[in-house]
Write an enzyme that holds these catalytic residues in place. Structure first.
Site, short mmCIF file in Angstrom:
data_model
loop_
_atom_site.label_atom_id
_atom_site.label_comp_id
_atom_site.label_asym_id
_atom_site.label_seq_id
_atom_site.Cartn_x
_atom_site.Cartn_y
_atom_site.Cartn_z
N ARG A 213 -9.36 -8.85 -2.69
CA ARG A 213 -9.32 -9.35 -1.30
C ARG A 213 -10.70 -9.78 -0.82
O ARG A 213 -10.85 -10.86 -0.25
CB ARG A 213 -8.79 -8.26 -0.36
CG ARG A 213 -7.39 -7.82 -0.70
CD ARG A 213 -6.84 -6.86 0.34
NE ARG A 213 -5.72 -6.11 -0.21
CZ ARG A 213 -4.66 -5.73 0.48
NH1 ARG A 213 -4.56 -6.02 1.74
NH2 ARG A 213 -3.69 -5.05 -0.11
N ASP B 61 1.67 -5.63 -13.22
CA ASP B 61 1.73 -7.05 -12.81
C ASP B 61 0.51 -7.94 -13.04
O ASP B 61 0.48 -8.78 -13.93
CB ASP B 61 2.20 -7.15 -11.34
CG ASP B 61 1.39 -6.27 -10.35
OD1 ASP B 61 0.38 -5.70 -10.76
OD2 ASP B 61 1.81 -6.18 -9.18
C1 DMJ Z 1 -1.51 -8.35 -2.97
O1 DMJ Z 1 -2.59 -7.61 -2.56
C2 DMJ Z 1 -1.72 -8.91 -4.33
O2 DMJ Z 1 -0.82 -9.94 -4.53
C3 DMJ Z 1 -1.57 -7.91 -5.41
O3 DMJ Z 1 -1.69 -8.47 -6.68
C4 DMJ Z 1 -0.24 -7.23 -5.31
N1 DMJ Z 1 0.09 -6.81 -4.00
C5 DMJ Z 1 -0.27 -7.53 -2.84
C6 DMJ Z 1 0.81 -8.31 -2.16
O4 DMJ Z 1 2.07 -7.85 -2.27
#
Ligand code: DMJ
Length: 658
Positions: free
Chosen positions: A281, A410
């Site tokens: 972020r 993920d």
């Molecule tokens: C986000 O901070 C990013 O996409 C992260 O990889 C997974 N979760 C959140 C959004 O859902």
């Protein structure tokens, strides 16, 4: 006065002494030169006036006329990259960008073009490049070209400095970072609506939670999650700023930019923060703003933040811990994570930002840290070719064998593909690792429901759990991107799975009462693509499904993805919008919403950005030029995107390094 003839003559005096009257013969040689210079100057002024007078009625005309000459030359031989008229100021350059590019065919132009063609035919050495669709572009920092439909944001934010025009550059090579209008009125209205949603989210954050991490839109106050430590780091500002920029919201952008410049200071930070969340972020957001604007303030702040994360890498294996204390650098893992393991999706999602940070700062330390992680992983044995979600940073052994395309796994897979893209497709070992990992997942974890819905199930040792997270829905877009970027033996399969997964994720939305999907959905004898447990039924403004719609739209051009995106946008408006911003909801199977009272920073960074881009022209943040980090912060692709802005050492810095 003395009279010697019909016409009067005048005696002239200098310093009281009579001087000879005006006669050529009587001049001294110095006087002759002086008179000659006076005549010459007069002549030049007269000639210049005659030449320029008609064009001097307005300064715009002057520029236009010079520009027209330039255009005519280009038309005669557009393949020649003719430099634009020099010394054009910013205002004029902006006008030219809006200048109608069409010229009537002039017979001289036709003749010249014919001559040029003949020359090409005669000389085999001449390479014929397709005529560029000549739209004047702006070059910043002496190199990076940008085309905009609306450049005011750059102008006002001080980005446009040292503007010079460049001509004859293929549009594909010029990143469009603001604008992106389409000729389709429906999409235009949608873009407009998404921008209004961004404004509503931002304005309420400004009003009720300015400088805090997130907004509580129901109770109208600030909110902070533990991932941000115990201080206010303006997470919504840092995360949302590039979206404001791309949407052309210049006042809001400027306000956020100034807050970061003046108030965002790592020296004031304290408490324990998440290395992963801070990286994706904050470091990611700041780096994107640096790439978009060239404002070094962003780069320097990104470096200062990343430096605070470095102590987390001090482990026996170099696999970083999850949390770092900002005051003393003490780092640790979550106790719940398989006996204090590091998490795959966290330590595997640092690569893009750290590599790019090394590139723009010239400091190799960040790249070394993430390359080391790759090295450690490559040497480990993978059960069935799969990557468990937990790795012990002290022993270097896998923790519990839990495998997932959703939470905890993920974005590790995402960064394997994207590191290769970011490197300008050079980091082939990353692409190869991606292909191997995905093929193992397709083999062991991809399942199809009785009614034909595909999904990535979870694996715990040998046991399959028929559940897919909302987080895992990014994988539709990921596989679509994988298929699009390399034609190989897997691409057809990837594309099919990409379509199938995105379809399933859409079903999870469509089967919910509010048309927004749950946090996790399951496949049993009785249900498909629906949540079962209460704590799986919430929707917290997450982006992943919309992210896949966006990528799939760009790579397939199937209009259904835009329609699905619009359905989701309308549902967010209906069920998540409140007077004080946007809130997550606790149960997607209840039309009467129960709010969680949090406007997540990723709603501005990701969800709204992907929606906006979904309805925009493909050239706006083109996938040929940019690669999105996992928080939807676009980073430039090396060797392709002129906004890459690699570090160039000044003489001083070079001397210091020697
Ligand atoms: C986000 O901070 C990013 O996409 C992260 O990889 C997974 N979760 C959140 C959004 O859902």
């Amino acid at each position: 006065m003395t009279g010697t003839g019909i016409l009067p003559t005048y005696q002239r005096f200098v310093n009281g002494m009579p001087v000879p009257s005006f006669s050529r013969r009587s001049f001294r040689s110095r006087e002759k030169y002086f008179i000659l210079i006076v005549f010459l100057t007069f002549g030049i002024v007269c000639f210049g006036t005659l030449f320029f007078l008609p064009e001097l009625r307005s300064s715009n005309n002057a520029v236009d006329s010079v520009y027209k000459v330039y255009k005519h030359m280009q038309k005669a031989g557009p393949e020649l990259l003719i430099p634009a008229p020099p010394q054009m100021n910013e205002g004029d350059a902006l006008k030219l960008l809006r200048h109608d590019d069409s010229f009537n065919e002039d017979p001289h132009v036709v003749v010249d073009r014919e001559k040029f063609r003949q020359k090409l035919n005669e000389d085999p050495e001449f390479k014929v490049i397709e005529r560029p669709n000549v739209v004047p572009s702006i070059s910043m920092d002496g190199g990076a070209g940008v085309i905009h439909n609306d450049l005011d944001i750059l102008k006002d934010s001080g980005v446009l400095q040292n503007v010079t025009l460049i001509g004859g550059v293929t549009i594909k090579n010029i990143p469009m970072i603001v604008g992106g209008e389409t000729s389709d009125m429906v999409q235009e209205q949608r873009r407009h609506k998404i921008k209004e949603m961004m404004k509503h989210a931002w304005d309420n954050y400004v009003r009720y939670a300015w400088g805090k991490n997130e907004l509580r839109p129901i109770t109208k106050r600030g909110h902070s999650a533990s991932i941000f430590g115990s201080m206010y780091m303006g997470a919504t500002i840092v995360d949302g700023l590039d979206t404001l920029f791309i949407m052309g919201m210049q006042d809001e952008y400027k306000m956020g930019r100034d807050w970061i410049a003046n108030e965002f200071n790592v020296k004031n930070f304290n408490g324990e923060i998440s290395v992963f969340e801070t990286n994706i972020r904050v470091v990611g957001g700041l780096l994107t703003c640096y790439a978009l604007t060239g404002d070094v303030m962003f780069r320097d702040k990104a470096k200062a933040v990343a430096d605070k994360l470095l102590p987390a890498f001090e482990t026996p294996t170099g696999i970083p811990y999850a949390l770092v204390n900002l005051e003393n650098g003490h780092s640790k893992n979550y106790q719940w994570a398989s006996g204090g393991s590091s998490i795959l999706s966290e330590f595997g999602t640092l690569h893009l930002e750290f590599v790019y940070l090394s590139e723009v700062t010239g400091d190799p330390i960040y790249r070394r840290k993430v390359e080391h992680i790759r090295q450690v992983l490559s040497e480990l044995e993978k059960p069935n070719g799969l990557y468990p979600n937990y790795l012990n940073p002290k022993t270097g052994r896998w923790g519990q064998h839990h495998m997932s395309m959703g939470a905890l796994g993920d974005s590790f897979y995402e960064y394997l593909l994207k590191a290769w893209i970011q490197s300008g497709y050079r980091d082939s070992s990353s692409r190869q690792t991606f292909d191997e990992a995905i093929n193992a997942m397709l083999k062991h974890m991809l399942k199809t429901s009785p009614n034909g819905l595909s999904y990535f199930a979870e694996l715990k040792y040998e046991r399959i759990e028929h559940k897919m997270d909302h987080l895992g829905c990014f994988s539709g877009g990921l596989l679509g991107l994988g298929a699009r970027t390399l034609q190989n033996e897997y691409s057809e399969r990837y594309m099919q799975v990409a379509k199938d997964i995105t379809h399933t994720c859409h079903e999870s939305y469509d089967r919910a009462d509010i048309k927004l999907g749950p946090e996790a959905f399951r496949f049993t004898q009785n249900i498909e693509a629906k949540a079962l447990k209460y704590n799986e039924k919430y929707y917290i403004l997450r982006p992943e499904v919309i992210e896949s719609y966006f990528i799939m739209w760009r790579v397939t051009k199937d209009p259904k993805y835009r329609e699905w995106g619009w359905e989701a946008a309308k549902a967010i408006e209906t069920y998540c919008r409140v007077a004080g911003g946007y809130s997550g909801v606790k149960n997607v199977y209840q039309k009467e919403p129960s709010y969680d009272d949090v406007q997540q920073s990723f709603f501005l960074a990701e969800t709204l950005k992907y929606l906006y881009l979904l309805f925009s022209d493909d050239d706006l943040i083109s996938l040929d030029q940019w690669v999105f980090n996992t928080e939807a912060h676009p980073l430039p692709i090396k060797g392709v995107n002129p906004l890459y802005r690699p570090f160039k050492a000044t003489n001083n810095e070079q001397q210091q390094q020697q």
